[in-house]
Design a protein around this motif. Structure first.
Motif, mmCIF file in Angstrom:
data_model
loop_
_atom_site.group_PDB
_atom_site.id
_atom_site.type_symbol
_atom_site.label_atom_id
_atom_site.label_comp_id
_atom_site.label_asym_id
_atom_site.label_seq_id
_atom_site.Cartn_x
_atom_site.Cartn_y
_atom_site.Cartn_z
ATOM 1 N N GLU A 7 0.868 -1.188 0.000
ATOM 2 C CA GLU A 7 0.000 0.000 0.000
ATOM 3 C C GLU A 7 0.898 1.230 0.000
ATOM 4 O OE1 GLU A 7 -2.259 2.637 -0.211
ATOM 5 O OE2 GLU A 7 -3.676 1.074 0.413
ATOM 6 N N ASP A 8 0.672 2.146 -0.955
ATOM 7 C CA ASP A 8 1.565 3.301 -1.066
ATOM 8 C C ASP A 8 1.169 4.458 -0.151
ATOM 9 O OD1 ASP A 8 -0.655 3.390 -2.872
ATOM 10 O OD2 ASP A 8 0.184 5.212 -3.720
ATOM 11 N N GLU A 9 -0.064 4.446 0.347
ATOM 12 C CA GLU A 9 -0.417 5.483 1.331
ATOM 13 C C GLU A 9 0.144 5.005 2.671
ATOM 14 O OE1 GLU A 9 -4.741 6.397 1.189
ATOM 15 O OE2 GLU A 9 -4.594 5.446 -0.761
ATOM 16 N N ASP A 51 -3.057 -3.108 -2.406
ATOM 17 C CA ASP A 51 -3.778 -1.970 -2.967
ATOM 18 C C ASP A 51 -3.717 -2.114 -4.494
ATOM 19 O OD1 ASP A 51 -5.090 0.462 -3.110
ATOM 20 O OD2 ASP A 51 -3.217 1.608 -3.142
ATOM 21 N N MET A 53 -4.124 0.639 -6.850
ATOM 22 C CA MET A 53 -3.381 1.778 -7.419
ATOM 23 C C MET A 53 -2.065 1.940 -6.680
ATOM 24 S SD MET A 53 -5.237 3.269 -9.813
ATOM 25 C CE MET A 53 -4.946 5.036 -9.840
ATOM 26 N N LYS A 101 -12.045 0.690 0.249
ATOM 27 C CA LYS A 101 -11.553 1.648 1.243
ATOM 28 C C LYS A 101 -12.555 2.794 1.379
ATOM 29 C CE LYS A 101 -7.448 2.170 -0.913
ATOM 30 N NZ LYS A 101 -6.058 2.622 -1.153
HETATM 31 CA CA CA Z 1 -2.764 3.583 -3.713
#
Ligand code: CA
Length: 227
Positions: A7-9, A51, A53, A101
């Motif tokens: 997950e990039d967040e 995730d 994206m 989400k």
């Molecule tokens: Ca993302």
């Protein structure tokens, strides 16, 4: 049970890891698709939370590549609320479930429990490569009539090598996969366990060897019966 979270967040990734850690799971986190994919390919996770994206490589590509490589690790995809087509594409690519989400902690835990239970029913309890079979429950490594018991770290190193025979694993990859990122173990520990395993493979008269690729790392190779 080991869970990989991609997950990039970062806030969300860290929150997910915290929820899972508190529930008794062991977690690894990757903040981009490239690193996530590399970790997932080591085959040492019981489930993946991906995730969709992501920078560098999206979650759907990661699942697709894993499934093409024959990896059946359960995958839970995280999607934005509006992206309905992502869900379909994700499930088509081989993901097992998806979650929109934002989500409740309990929902995440319930879905992971369902996924890992499902995998327990269908996953093979023996890993094989060349003339070797590794019993994932008893940690016995066998070749024909011969068999030897592996210590827990020997088992983890062997299982990781057997799950990644198509690529070279660096000492650092093995260190992270087997000992985790917070460990004080060093690459010397990896060398020591590879050496123990080589003795055991020799003892088993196996045609499988742990080959050292200079400056790169290790790979399991089936060189056939050599005696
Ligand atoms: Ca993302």
């Amino acid at each position: 049970m080991n869970i990989l979270v991609v997950e990039d967040e970062r806030n969300l990734a860290d929150a997910i890891c915290k929820i899972l850690d508190d529930a008794g799971y062991r977690t690894e986190v990757a903040y981009d698709g490239d690193m996530g994919s590399r970790l997932a390919e080591t085959g040492s996770f019981d489930a993946l939370v991906l995730d969709i994206m992501l920078p560098k490589k999206d979650g759907i590509e990661i699942v697709r590549d894993l499934r093409h490589a024959g990896d059946s690790t359960p995958v839970l995809l995280l999607t934005a609320r509006t992206a309905t087509s992502d869900k379909v594409t994700g499930l088509d690519a081989g993901a097992d479930d998806y979650m929109t989400k934002p989500f409740e902690n309990d929902e995440l835990l319930a879905r992971l429990r369902a996924l890992t239970r499902r995998s327990g029913d269908v996953q093979l309890d023996v890993a094989t490569f060349g003339d070797l079979s590794l019993d994932l429950a008893t940690h016995d490594l066998s070749c024909g009539e011969r068999s030897t018991h592996l210590s827990s770290k020997e088992f983890e190193v062997m299982r990781t090598l057997m799950a990644s025979t198509s690529r070279v694993l660096s000492k650092r990859d093995l260190l992270i996969r087997v000992w985790g990122t917070g460990s004080e173990a060093t690459e010397n520990s990896v060398e020591a366990y590879v050496s123990f395993l080589r003795k055991k493979l020799h003892h088993l008269h196996s045609g499988v060897h742990i080959t050292t690729l200079r400056m790169l790392g290790y790979r399991l190779e089936d060189l056939g019966y050599l005696e």
